[in-house]
Design a protein around this motif. Structure first.
Motif, PDB file in Angstrom:
ATOM      1  N   SER A 178      -7.205  45.183  61.128  1.00 16.90           N
ATOM      2  CA  SER A 178      -7.622  44.314  62.228  1.00 16.90           C
ATOM      3  C   SER A 178      -6.434  43.992  63.133  1.00 16.90           C
ATOM      4  N   THR A 179      -6.553  44.351  64.405  1.00 19.72           N
ATOM      5  CA  THR A 179      -5.460  44.071  65.340  1.00 19.72           C
ATOM      6  C   THR A 179      -5.305  42.569  65.575  1.00 19.72           C
ATOM      7  N   SER A 180      -6.412  41.850  65.639  1.00 22.80           N
ATOM      8  CA  SER A 180      -6.328  40.408  65.891  1.00 22.80           C
ATOM      9  C   SER A 180      -5.654  39.685  64.730  1.00 22.80           C
ATOM     10  N   VAL A 181      -5.978  40.091  63.502  1.00 21.46           N
ATOM     11  CA  VAL A 181      -5.371  39.476  62.327  1.00 21.46           C
ATOM     12  C   VAL A 181      -3.871  39.755  62.291  1.00 21.46           C
ATOM     13  N   ARG A 182      -3.503  40.990  62.564  1.00 17.12           N
ATOM     14  CA  ARG A 182      -2.084  41.360  62.565  1.00 17.12           C
ATOM     15  C   ARG A 182      -1.322  40.623  63.667  1.00 17.12           C
ATOM     16  N   LEU A 183      -1.947  40.484  64.826  1.00 16.65           N
ATOM     17  CA  LEU A 183      -1.291  39.782  65.928  1.00 16.65           C
ATOM     18  C   LEU A 183      -1.005  38.330  65.566  1.00 16.65           C
ATOM     19  N   VAL A 184      -1.995  37.664  64.996  1.00 15.11           N
ATOM     20  CA  VAL A 184      -1.817  36.258  64.637  1.00 15.11           C
ATOM     21  C   VAL A 184      -0.703  36.111  63.603  1.00 15.11           C
ATOM     22  N   ARG A 185      -0.741  36.941  62.559  1.00 14.46           N
ATOM     23  CA  ARG A 185       0.281  36.825  61.517  1.00 14.46           C
ATOM     24  C   ARG A 185       1.667  37.157  62.059  1.00 14.46           C
ATOM     25  N   ALA A 186       1.750  38.190  62.885  1.00 14.73           N
ATOM     26  CA  ALA A 186       3.051  38.619  63.400  1.00 14.73           C
ATOM     27  C   ALA A 186       3.684  37.556  64.290  1.00 14.73           C
ATOM     28  N   HIS A 187       2.926  37.062  65.264  1.00 14.81           N
ATOM     29  CA  HIS A 187       3.477  36.069  66.187  1.00 14.81           C
ATOM     30  C   HIS A 187       3.837  34.772  65.456  1.00 14.81           C
ATOM     31  N   THR A 188       3.011  34.378  64.501  1.00 18.07           N
ATOM     32  CA  THR A 188       3.302  33.159  63.747  1.00 18.07           C
ATOM     33  C   THR A 188       4.526  33.353  62.861  1.00 18.07           C
ATOM     34  N   SER A 189       4.625  34.512  62.224  1.00 16.99           N
ATOM     35  CA  SER A 189       5.740  34.782  61.315  1.00 16.99           C
ATOM     36  C   SER A 189       7.083  34.758  62.026  1.00 16.99           C
ATOM     37  N   VAL A 190       7.129  35.331  63.218  1.00 14.07           N
ATOM     38  CA  VAL A 190       8.408  35.382  63.933  1.00 14.07           C
ATOM     39  C   VAL A 190       8.817  34.000  64.428  1.00 14.07           C
ATOM     40  N   ALA A 191       7.851  33.092  64.559  1.00 14.43           N
ATOM     41  CA  ALA A 191       8.157  31.733  65.009  1.00 14.43           C
ATOM     42  C   ALA A 191       8.656  30.841  63.878  1.00 14.43           C
ATOM     43  N   LEU A 192       8.412  31.257  62.636  1.00 18.52           N
ATOM     44  CA  LEU A 192       8.860  30.455  61.497  1.00 18.52           C
ATOM     45  C   LEU A 192      10.365  30.611  61.286  1.00 18.52           C
ATOM     46  N   PRO A 193      11.017  29.601  60.717  1.00 17.19           N
ATOM     47  CA  PRO A 193      12.450  29.719  60.423  1.00 17.19           C
ATOM     48  C   PRO A 193      12.742  30.936  59.549  1.00 17.19           C
ATOM     49  N   TYR A 194      13.880  31.548  59.786  1.00 20.00           N
ATOM     50  CA  TYR A 194      14.264  32.775  59.085  1.00 20.00           C
ATOM     51  C   TYR A 194      14.280  32.590  57.569  1.00 20.00           C
ATOM     52  N   ALA A 195      14.554  31.362  57.117  1.00 24.79           N
ATOM     53  CA  ALA A 195      14.658  31.083  55.684  1.00 24.79           C
ATOM     54  C   ALA A 195      13.360  31.353  54.928  1.00 24.79           C
ATOM     55  N   PHE A 196      12.237  31.390  55.633  1.00 25.07           N
ATOM     56  CA  PHE A 196      10.968  31.657  54.969  1.00 25.07           C
ATOM     57  C   PHE A 196      10.774  33.135  54.646  1.00 25.07           C
ATOM     58  N   GLY A 197      11.659  33.972  55.134  1.00 27.44           N
ATOM     59  CA  GLY A 197      11.592  35.391  54.801  1.00 27.44           C
ATOM     60  C   GLY A 197      10.431  36.128  55.437  1.00 27.44           C
ATOM     61  N   ARG A 198       9.977  35.659  56.599  1.00 27.47           N
ATOM     62  CA  ARG A 198       8.824  36.293  57.247  1.00 27.47           C
ATOM     63  C   ARG A 198       9.237  37.267  58.343  1.00 27.47           C
ATOM     64  N   ASN A 199      10.529  37.424  58.536  1.00 32.91           N
ATOM     65  CA  ASN A 199      11.011  38.278  59.610  1.00 32.91           C
ATOM     66  C   ASN A 199      10.546  39.723  59.448  1.00 32.91           C
ATOM     67  N   ASN A 200      10.696  40.259  58.242  1.00 34.46           N
ATOM     68  CA  ASN A 200      10.291  41.643  57.998  1.00 34.46           C
ATOM     69  C   ASN A 200       8.775  41.816  58.078  1.00 34.46           C
ATOM     70  N   VAL A 201       8.040  40.763  57.731  1.00 33.81           N
ATOM     71  CA  VAL A 201       6.579  40.808  57.855  1.00 33.81           C
ATOM     72  C   VAL A 201       6.197  40.948  59.325  1.00 33.81           C
ATOM     73  N   ALA A 202       6.866  40.168  60.177  1.00 35.74           N
ATOM     74  CA  ALA A 202       6.593  40.235  61.610  1.00 35.74           C
ATOM     75  C   ALA A 202       6.907  41.626  62.154  1.00 35.74           C
ATOM     76  N   ILE A 203       8.060  42.171  61.774  1.00 38.34           N
ATOM     77  CA  ILE A 203       8.444  43.505  62.243  1.00 38.34           C
ATOM     78  C   ILE A 203       7.425  44.548  61.790  1.00 38.34           C
ATOM     79  N   LYS A 204       7.024  44.473  60.539  1.00 38.23           N
ATOM     80  CA  LYS A 204       6.049  45.421  59.998  1.00 38.23           C
ATOM     81  C   LYS A 204       4.734  45.358  60.773  1.00 38.23           C
ATOM     82  N   ASP A 205       4.263  44.141  61.042  1.00 36.76           N
ATOM     83  CA  ASP A 205       2.999  43.983  61.770  1.00 36.76           C
ATOM     84  C   ASP A 205       3.113  44.493  63.202  1.00 36.76           C
ATOM     85  N   PHE A 206       4.191  44.123  63.885  1.00 30.41           N
ATOM     86  CA  PHE A 206       4.355  44.556  65.274  1.00 30.41           C
ATOM     87  C   PHE A 206       4.488  46.076  65.373  1.00 30.41           C
ATOM     88  N   GLU A 207       5.252  46.673  64.471  1.00 33.99           N
ATOM     89  CA  GLU A 207       5.423  48.127  64.491  1.00 33.99           C
ATOM     90  C   GLU A 207       4.090  48.822  64.207  1.00 33.99           C
TER      91      GLU A 207
END
Length: 236
Positions: free
Chosen positions: A143-172
């Motif tokens: 689902s593109t909409s699901v991936r978009l929501v998770r990606a944009h939200t993940s990149v907005a979270l502080p780096y300490a939560f470890g969501r940076n790679n999740v955001a990159i994976k979703d965007f790519e």
């Protein structure tokens, strides 16, 4: 001698990092181009609220209104959280496997964590939100909409939560999808993907890839708010 519980220390440290980084965190992913001060948006809210009074079980109306409230919450309107949450929950009660609703609900919970004043509650809501978004992707990985929501939200979270790679994976993933099937996204949506992908790479220390993606955001949608922000990040 009193024994030190390493798990307790790790949890405490994580919480301290969270409090320091997230109390003043930047605005989280907002839904589309929703502007909480926009008259057109306010009129739409009034229209949807009126329609829901007549048809309270209409999940399509609930979703549309909840997403607008999500955008307002992301922009810092705390009361919008209280309005959006029961709408998302109502749909999930009826459709627990609705991945898109679950993703938006998870994103809202991270905003709720941002706005809560009590540190343990802040941490709790963000973790719950992350789990909801991850579950949404499990339910509907394509689902593109699901991936978009998770990606944009993940990149907005502080780096300490470890969501940076999740955001990159979703965007790519989304960009690969757009390359294989052009026209999946409009220019502004694509620019938003490149903009936040650049932020994710920047947070991870890859400044070259960050600048490359910000430049693409400018090229795809010149003059857009995404392009303006990308230009600022490039230092132009």
């Amino acid at each position: 001698m009193m024994r030190v519980n390493r798990k307790t220390i790790a949890t405490t440290m994580a919480m301290l990092i969270f409090v320091v980084l997230y109390i003043s965190s930047a605005t989280l992913f907002a839904s589309g181009n929703v502007d909480s001060e926009d008259t057109k948006t306010q009129n739409k809210v009034l229209e949807l609220e009126s329609l829901l009074e007549e048809d309270p079980q209409n999940t399509k109306l609930c979703m549309e209104l909840a997403i607008i409230y999500h955008g307002k919450a992301a922009d810092g309107e705390k009361q919008a959280i209280e309005k959006a949450e029961p709408l998302f929950k109502k749909i999930l009660d009826a459709e627990p496997n609705n991945a898109e609703v679950r993703a938006w609900y998870g994103s809202l919970l991270t905003i709720k964590g941002r706005e809560d004043w009590f540190p343990p509650a802040k941490l709790f809501y963000v973790i719950q939100g992350i789990q909801q978004m991850d579950r949404a992707v499990e339910l509907s990985p394509d689902s593109t909409s699901v991936r978009l929501v998770r990606a944009h939200t993940s990149v907005a979270l502080p780096y300490a939560f470890g969501r940076n790679n999740v955001a990159i994976k979703d965007f790519e993933y989304l960009l690969t999808l757009d390359e294989s099937k052009p026209g999946q996204f409009d220019a502004n949506t694509l620019a938003g993907i490149y903009l936040d992908l650049g932020k994710a790479y920047s947070q991870g220390g890859d400044k070259d890839k960050a600048r490359e993606n910000w430049q693409k955001a400018m090229d795809i949608a010149p003059g857009s708010k995404e392009a303006v922000e990308a230009n600022s990040l490039l230092g132009n």
